[in-house]
Scaffold this motif. Structure first.
Motif, PDB file in Angstrom:
ATOM      1  N   LYS A  86       0.833  -1.209   0.000  1.00 58.73           N
ATOM      2  CA  LYS A  86       0.000   0.000   0.000  1.00 58.73           C
ATOM      3  C   LYS A  86       0.865   1.256   0.000  1.00 58.73           C
ATOM      4  CE  LYS A  86      -2.144   2.689   3.642  1.00 58.73           C
ATOM      5  NZ  LYS A  86      -0.877   3.199   4.179  1.00 58.73           N
ATOM      6  N   ASN A  87       2.022   1.192   0.663  1.00 52.11           N
ATOM      7  CA  ASN A  87       2.842   2.390   0.759  1.00 52.11           C
ATOM      8  C   ASN A  87       3.793   2.570  -0.424  1.00 52.11           C
ATOM      9  OD1 ASN A  87       1.403   2.911   3.010  1.00 52.11           O
ATOM     10  ND2 ASN A  87       3.080   2.590   4.473  1.00 52.11           N
ATOM     11  N   LYS A 137       2.027   5.481  -5.065  1.00 56.04           N
ATOM     12  CA  LYS A 137       3.104   6.400  -5.485  1.00 56.04           C
ATOM     13  C   LYS A 137       3.656   5.988  -6.841  1.00 56.04           C
ATOM     14  CE  LYS A 137       3.096   6.528  -0.772  1.00 56.04           C
ATOM     15  NZ  LYS A 137       4.025   6.354   0.307  1.00 56.04           N
ATOM     16  N   ARG A 140      -0.603  15.240  11.037  1.00 58.29           N
ATOM     17  CA  ARG A 140      -0.157  14.878   9.693  1.00 58.29           C
ATOM     18  C   ARG A 140      -0.105  16.098   8.755  1.00 58.29           C
ATOM     19  NH1 ARG A 140      -1.903   9.142   7.696  1.00 58.29           N
ATOM     20  NH2 ARG A 140       0.150   9.372   6.807  1.00 58.29           N
ATOM     21  N   PRO A 141       0.733  17.079   9.117  1.00 58.32           N
ATOM     22  CA  PRO A 141       0.831  18.284   8.299  1.00 58.32           C
ATOM     23  C   PRO A 141       1.564  18.021   6.982  1.00 58.32           C
ATOM     24  CG  PRO A 141       2.413  18.356  10.101  1.00 58.32           C
ATOM     25  CD  PRO A 141       1.629  17.099  10.273  1.00 58.32           C
ATOM     26  N   ILE A 142       1.563  19.009   6.093  1.00 53.87           N
ATOM     27  CA  ILE A 142       2.285  18.872   4.822  1.00 53.87           C
ATOM     28  C   ILE A 142       3.353  19.966   4.698  1.00 53.87           C
ATOM     29  CG2 ILE A 142       0.493  17.640   3.526  1.00 53.87           C
ATOM     30  CD1 ILE A 142      -0.286  20.408   2.331  1.00 53.87           C
ATOM     31  N   ASP A 143       3.748  20.545   5.852  1.00 51.65           N
ATOM     32  CA  ASP A 143       4.726  21.646   5.800  1.00 51.65           C
ATOM     33  C   ASP A 143       6.050  21.219   5.146  1.00 51.65           C
ATOM     34  OD1 ASP A 143       4.916  19.987   8.039  1.00 51.65           O
ATOM     35  OD2 ASP A 143       5.899  21.484   9.286  1.00 51.65           O
ATOM     36  N   PHE A 144       6.535  20.000   5.426  1.00 56.34           N
ATOM     37  CA  PHE A 144       7.814  19.571   4.834  1.00 56.34           C
ATOM     38  C   PHE A 144       7.680  19.528   3.300  1.00 56.34           C
ATOM     39  CE2 PHE A 144       8.678  16.452   8.649  1.00 56.34           C
ATOM     40  CZ  PHE A 144       8.783  17.527   9.512  1.00 56.34           C
ATOM     41  N   SER A 172      11.145  11.930   6.660  1.00 61.56           N
ATOM     42  CA  SER A 172       9.746  11.677   6.314  1.00 61.56           C
ATOM     43  C   SER A 172       9.662  10.892   5.009  1.00 61.56           C
ATOM     44  CB  SER A 172       9.037  13.033   6.183  1.00 61.56           C
ATOM     45  OG  SER A 172       8.025  13.006   5.210  1.00 61.56           O
ATOM     46  N   VAL A 173       8.817   9.863   5.041  1.00 61.81           N
ATOM     47  CA  VAL A 173       8.620   9.013   3.862  1.00 61.81           C
ATOM     48  C   VAL A 173       8.035   9.837   2.713  1.00 61.81           C
ATOM     49  CG1 VAL A 173       7.208   7.082   3.001  1.00 61.81           C
ATOM     50  CG2 VAL A 173       8.402   6.881   5.193  1.00 61.81           C
ATOM     51  N   GLY A 174       6.901  10.498   3.010  1.00 65.03           N
ATOM     52  CA  GLY A 174       6.212  11.248   1.961  1.00 65.03           C
ATOM     53  C   GLY A 174       7.080  12.363   1.389  1.00 65.03           C
ATOM     54  N   ASP A 215       3.866   1.367  11.769  1.00 62.66           N
ATOM     55  CA  ASP A 215       2.663   0.640  11.319  1.00 62.66           C
ATOM     56  C   ASP A 215       2.577  -0.769  11.916  1.00 62.66           C
ATOM     57  OD1 ASP A 215       1.916   2.801   9.743  1.00 62.66           O
ATOM     58  OD2 ASP A 215       3.111   2.100   8.068  1.00 62.66           O
ATOM     59  N   VAL A 266       7.251   8.150  15.884  1.00 59.40           N
ATOM     60  CA  VAL A 266       6.994   8.634  14.516  1.00 59.40           C
ATOM     61  C   VAL A 266       5.737   9.502  14.458  1.00 59.40           C
ATOM     62  CG1 VAL A 266       6.626   7.949  12.105  1.00 59.40           C
ATOM     63  CG2 VAL A 266       8.181   6.622  13.555  1.00 59.40           C
ATOM     64  N   ARG A 276      -0.702   7.943  18.162  1.00 63.24           N
ATOM     65  CA  ARG A 276      -1.036   6.636  17.598  1.00 63.24           C
ATOM     66  C   ARG A 276      -1.434   5.617  18.667  1.00 63.24           C
ATOM     67  NH1 ARG A 276       1.657   4.181  12.027  1.00 63.24           N
ATOM     68  NH2 ARG A 276      -0.379   3.699  11.195  1.00 63.24           N
ATOM     69  N   ARG A 318      -4.633   0.904  10.927  1.00 62.47           N
ATOM     70  CA  ARG A 318      -3.926  -0.107  11.744  1.00 62.47           C
ATOM     71  C   ARG A 318      -4.612  -0.308  13.091  1.00 62.47           C
ATOM     72  NH1 ARG A 318      -1.286  -2.006   7.480  1.00 62.47           N
ATOM     73  NH2 ARG A 318      -0.355  -0.286   6.371  1.00 62.47           N
TER      74      ARG A 318
HETATM   75  N1  EPU Z   1       5.416  15.198   8.978  1.00 59.57           N
HETATM   76  C1  EPU Z   1       5.386  16.547   9.195  1.00 59.57           C
HETATM   77  N2  EPU Z   1       5.255  17.368   8.113  1.00 59.57           N
HETATM   78  C2  EPU Z   1       5.154  16.880   6.847  1.00 59.57           C
HETATM   79  C3  EPU Z   1       5.204  15.487   6.628  1.00 59.57           C
HETATM   80  C4  EPU Z   1       5.323  14.654   7.725  1.00 59.57           C
HETATM   81  O1  EPU Z   1       5.462  17.002  10.330  1.00 59.57           O
HETATM   82  O2  EPU Z   1       5.043  17.682   5.901  1.00 59.57           O
HETATM   83  C5  EPU Z   1       5.521  14.300  10.142  1.00 59.57           C
HETATM   84  C6  EPU Z   1       4.280  13.419  10.300  1.00 59.57           C
HETATM   85  O3  EPU Z   1       3.231  14.123  10.945  1.00 59.57           O
HETATM   86  C7  EPU Z   1       4.816  12.243  11.093  1.00 59.57           C
HETATM   87  C8  EPU Z   1       6.250  12.118  10.555  1.00 59.57           C
HETATM   88  O4  EPU Z   1       6.572  13.358   9.944  1.00 59.57           O
HETATM   89  O5  EPU Z   1       4.858  12.574  12.457  1.00 59.57           O
HETATM   90  C9  EPU Z   1       6.479  11.006   9.562  1.00 59.57           C
HETATM   91  O6  EPU Z   1       5.587  11.143   8.479  1.00 59.57           O
HETATM   92  P1  EPU Z   1       5.918  10.572   7.033  1.00 59.57           P
HETATM   93  O7  EPU Z   1       5.959  11.714   6.081  1.00 59.57           O
HETATM   94  O8  EPU Z   1       7.108   9.684   7.139  1.00 59.57           O
HETATM   95  O9  EPU Z   1       4.650   9.677   6.771  1.00 59.57           O
HETATM   96  P2  EPU Z   1       3.725   9.636   5.481  1.00 59.57           P
HETATM   97  O10 EPU Z   1       4.542   9.652   4.251  1.00 59.57           O
HETATM   98  O11 EPU Z   1       2.619  10.618   5.624  1.00 59.57           O
HETATM   99  C10 EPU Z   1       3.806   7.046   5.228  1.00 59.57           C
HETATM  100  C11 EPU Z   1       2.807   5.938   5.242  1.00 59.57           C
HETATM  101  C12 EPU Z   1       2.305   5.708   6.647  1.00 59.57           C
HETATM  102  C13 EPU Z   1       3.507   5.364   7.521  1.00 59.57           C
HETATM  103  C14 EPU Z   1       4.548   6.485   7.447  1.00 59.57           C
HETATM  104  C15 EPU Z   1       5.804   6.186   8.233  1.00 59.57           C
HETATM  105  C16 EPU Z   1       1.824   6.118   3.058  1.00 59.57           C
HETATM  106  C17 EPU Z   1       0.619   6.436   2.247  1.00 59.57           C
HETATM  107  N3  EPU Z   1       1.695   6.291   4.364  1.00 59.57           N
HETATM  108  O12 EPU Z   1       3.105   8.200   5.669  1.00 59.57           O
HETATM  109  O13 EPU Z   1       1.420   4.618   6.608  1.00 59.57           O
HETATM  110  O14 EPU Z   1       3.075   5.203   8.849  1.00 59.57           O
HETATM  111  O15 EPU Z   1       4.911   6.714   6.070  1.00 59.57           O
HETATM  112  O16 EPU Z   1       6.448   5.076   7.727  1.00 59.57           O
HETATM  113  O17 EPU Z   1       2.851   5.714   2.548  1.00 59.57           O
HETATM  114  C18 EPU Z   1      -0.235   3.212   7.405  1.00 59.57           C
HETATM  115  O18 EPU Z   1       0.118   2.447   6.505  1.00 59.57           O
HETATM  116  O19 EPU Z   1      -1.068   2.904   8.303  1.00 59.57           O
HETATM  117  C19 EPU Z   1       0.335   4.547   7.421  1.00 59.57           C
HETATM  118  C20 EPU Z   1      -0.129   5.519   8.174  1.00 59.57           C
END
Ligand code: EPU
Length: 439
Positions: free
Chosen positions: A23-24, A28, A126-130, A168-170, A311, A333, A337, A393
């Motif tokens: 899924k992750n 993408k 879950r902000p998008i600032d990064f 951050s993954v995203g 997760d 993370v 949660r 989850r």
């Molecule tokens: N964060 C920020 N600002 C941002 C982006 C992230 O503060 O702009 C913070 C998040 O709030 C969090 C941390 O950085 O506290 C990590 O977030 P990350 O960006 O790594 O997570 P994501 O890309 O939003 C993906 C998975 C999640 C998984 C995380 C960590 C997808 C669609 N989602 O999320 O999956 O937990 O990486 O590995 O790929 C799940 O599968 O249940 C799930 C939530």
């Protein structure tokens, strides 16, 4: 009123389930198809909601998407990509966070992108600032509107030297999807290196991207003018595999997870063995089982890869309610949660959540009123309850708690589980669970 899942607990889950593509990664990979000038083929595509959301978003942007009815493989042809209206994008964005990753590819192919307000699981702000900071470093202009965000780059995106505050993954995916066709070189430090990211890099490399991964979380990308389509088989979903592994432990069962890959589950398998679970790695998957006797409590911290993934935490906490003694879990993370533990407590578990960092790694959430550490005392006899699923989850964790509990549980909100667990009702039934779905 949504569907209600009635679960009669006390039956060990036994049998085989197959995990699909991750899924992750899959959504993408679908977004990446926009970057090519020829069609891409994606294999091992799971039937989950995020795939439908991204398919709809691609289609309204003029990408022709065909799915093979036999194999489920997707062919995505981006040659007629076009702008979509804000309303259409908003209507199809669902409650997923994936739309933010359309920015780079849409800017490359159309010059601008519109991103509606984003959803995703309720596990923190879950902000998008990064993401926005990174896009600005590439030269994009970000305009916030009432209904979402408009991002444009009149002069195109330019490679940049980017340091992420957190791996951050995203955001790492945002960098990759923007940099591969940006002008010049990009270097991202403190990047995420999860297996799904490395699989995305493999797929981009197949398209013609120039990417190298270096020590200490550094990734370098040399932008190119054109990319072609890819033919790629998505890596298996290690998070789904870990969930079924925890289900085997919680219900005292024995589950063969076909296509689970040891390589991507090292940290999970280590912890599984510490608790007292057994596993057997075979050529086509991993058998997970409860060997009988007591389970052991433990001290655990979630982390970015190669650490213990966030997760995996929620289903494993249910197993820890069955261990003999005190376990301590520090979630580093996400700040929020552990909300799902309220229902476990109602079912008879002893779980306390704390704002302190109860672990050896002080994290970003310490002293900030986030209940991000948990103390679990077991073993507890769980009993059936009325449960409303809070997130993906957490919801799966409630299901396995109910499957292990005495008596009957009624679970609502199970649609959320479809976001990440393909055919989970069929899988539960195949494993012998005593469950009924009603309107
Ligand atoms: N964060 C920020 N600002 C941002 C982006 C992230 O503060 O702009 C913070 C998040 O709030 C969090 C941390 O950085 O506290 C990590 O977030 P990350 O960006 O790594 O997570 P994501 O890309 O939003 C993906 C998975 C999640 C998984 C995380 C960590 C997808 C669609 N989602 O999320 O999956 O937990 O990486 O590995 O790929 C799940 O599968 O249940 C799930 C939530």
């Amino acid at each position: 009123m949504g569907k209600v899942l009635t679960i009669h607990g006390g039956v060990p889950l036994e049998g085989t389930v197959r995990v699909g593509g991750a899924k992750n990664l899959v959504p993408k990979a679908m977004v990446a198809a926009l970057l090519g000038d020829t069609p891409s083929v994606l294999r091992n595509v799971p039937e989950i909601k995020d795939v439908t959301v991204v398919r709809n978003l691609l289609e309204i942007h003029g990408v022709k998407v065909d799915q093979d009815p036999e194999t489920g493989d997707l062919t995505m042809d981006p040659s007629q990509a076009k702008s979509a209206s804000n309303q259409a994008i908003d209507a199809h964005a669902g409650d997923s966070r994936i739309p933010i990753l359309f920015c780079g590819p849409l800017i490359h192919s159309l010059g601008e992108a519109f991103i509606p307000d984003l959803g995703g699981c309720r596990i923190g702000d879950r902000p998008i600032d990064f993401h926005l900071e990174v896009l600005r470093e590439f030269g994009a202009v970000v305009d916030k509107a009432v209904d979402g965000i408009r991002i444009s780059a009149p002069l195109g995106l330019k490679g940049a030297k980017v340091h992420l505050k957190y791996p951050s993954v995203g955001t790492t995916e945002q960098v990759l999807l923007s940099a591969v066709r940006a002008k010049g070189v990009t270097e991202v430090s403190n990047a995420a290196i999860e297996p799904e990211i490395l699989d995305l890099i493999s797929l981009l490399q197949k398209m013609g991207a120039i990417i190298s991964v270096h020590r200490d979380r550094i990734i370098r990308i040399q932008g190119v003018d054109k990319l072609s389509g890819y033919d790629h088989t998505a890596l298996p979903d290690r998070n789904e595999a870990a969930s079924w592994a925890s289900a085997a432990l919680v219900t005292k069962g024995d589950i063969f997870v076909q296509d689970a890959q040891q390589r991507d589950l090292t940290a999970f398998l280590h912890v599984y063995r510490q608790i007292g679970g057994e596993f057997e790695v075979k050529s086509n998957g991993i058998r997970f089982y409860h060997p009988g006797g007591d389970l052991n409590p433990l001290i655990l911290e979630t982390d970015v890869h190669p650490g213990f993934m966030t997760d995996w935490q929620q289903p494993l906490v249910v197993a820890l309610t069955q261990a003999s003694g005190v376990s301590v879990i520090h979630e580093t993370v996400y700040e929020n949660r552990f909300g799902f533990t309220d229902a476990l407590v109602r079912m008879g578990a002893t779980v306390q959540v704390h704002t302190d960092c109860l672990g050896s790694t002080p994290c970003r959430f310490g002293q900030r009123n986030f209940k991000h550490s948990a103390v679990v005392v077991g073993p507890a006899q769980l009993s059936g309850a009325e449960i409303d699923v809070p997130d993906l989850r957490g919801g799966f964790s409630h299901l396995i708690a109910a499957l292990a509990a005495d008596g009957t549980s009624r679970v609502t909100g199970i649609e959320l589980i479809n976001r990440g667990y393909e055919h989970f009702m069929e899988k539960l039934t195949a494993l012998g669970a005593n469950v009924e779905l009603s309107e």
